[in-house]
Design an enzyme around this catalytic site. Structure first.
Site, mmCIF file in Angstrom:
data_model
loop_
_atom_site.group_PDB
_atom_site.id
_atom_site.type_symbol
_atom_site.label_atom_id
_atom_site.label_comp_id
_atom_site.label_asym_id
_atom_site.label_seq_id
_atom_site.Cartn_x
_atom_site.Cartn_y
_atom_site.Cartn_z
ATOM 1 N N HIS A 89 4.717 -2.168 -9.232
ATOM 2 C CA HIS A 89 5.429 -0.601 -8.511
ATOM 3 C C HIS A 89 6.851 -1.125 -8.004
ATOM 4 O O HIS A 89 7.090 -2.208 -7.483
ATOM 5 C CB HIS A 89 4.603 -0.228 -7.569
ATOM 6 C CG HIS A 89 4.348 -1.049 -6.144
ATOM 7 N ND1 HIS A 89 5.163 -1.299 -5.198
ATOM 8 C CD2 HIS A 89 3.345 -1.948 -5.968
ATOM 9 C CE1 HIS A 89 4.881 -2.308 -4.293
ATOM 10 N NE2 HIS A 89 3.777 -2.653 -4.762
ATOM 11 N N GLU A 91 -4.567 -3.402 -5.674
ATOM 12 C CA GLU A 91 -3.869 -4.515 -4.963
ATOM 13 C C GLU A 91 -5.247 -5.257 -4.098
ATOM 14 O O GLU A 91 -6.253 -4.493 -3.837
ATOM 15 C CB GLU A 91 -3.026 -4.116 -3.848
ATOM 16 C CG GLU A 91 -2.346 -5.477 -3.086
ATOM 17 C CD GLU A 91 -1.613 -6.663 -3.754
ATOM 18 O OE1 GLU A 91 -2.489 -7.077 -4.823
ATOM 19 O OE2 GLU A 91 -0.496 -6.706 -3.680
#
Length: 181
Positions: free
Chosen positions: A9, A85
């Site tokens: 990201h 994550e």
């Protein structure tokens, strides 16, 4: 063999503040610019499917890239929960007070998701990516995170335990890495 392009990201507000991000940490303005630049680099890659982590910063990055490459958002961006994550337990929302390798290698402290749990989850993710890639005519783009992405890349190389992994190396925000599955 299939190819998946993995993109971390863009810079999140937590990254900019040197904090451990929570799932709802959005992209910074700079992170939005990074995602748009990455989209520009991906225009000629024939992306036919975009998948991402459920976390806000990954979804935002995937949406910005989709817009840049002309991806039909009616085809939807698929969320893969296993691409999220690493869970950083008590550390989430706090300062990033260690060097990057620590976050990849820490195990069984502070309520952080264990290495074994992370490996099992990302093996499931890898299998989902293989199945998606098998049914696509073009390239699959996966948008995720630094630590989970590192583990995913190691598993894609055939390394099955942390002892077999390459030394931890951070992936820059919005950087593209090619995975061969």
């Amino acid at each position: 063999m299939s190819t998946v392009l993995f993109v971390r990201h863009g810079q999140s507000e937590a990254n900019a503040a040197k904090m451990i991000a929570t799932p709802d940490s959005p992209l910074s303005e700079f992170g939005k610019q990074q995602a748009a630049q990455t989209g520009g680099l991906l225009k000629e890659k024939h992306i036919s499917k975009i998948v991402c982590s459920p976390y806000l910063r990954s979804r935002q990055t995937a949406e910005i890239i989709a817009k840049e490459i002309g991806y039909d958002t009616d085809d939807d961006i698929e969320v893969i929960d296993e691409l999220r994550e690493r869970g950083f337990g008590e550390k989430e929302g706090g300062p990033k007070d260690h060097e990057t390798p620590w976050y990849y290698l820490i195990d069984h402290e502070y309520g952080i998701e264990s290495q074994q749990e992370l490996i099992l989850r990302l093996r499931q993710c890898l299998e989902k990516l293989r199945q998606i890639a098998k049914h696509e005519q073009g390239v699959v783009l996966a948008v995720g995170h630094a630590t989970a992405g590192f583990y995913l890349r190691q598993l894609a190389k055939g390394h099955l335990t942390v002892a077999e992994f390459d030394p931890p190396k951070d992936q820059k925000n919005a950087a593209i890495i090619e995975l061969t599955l």
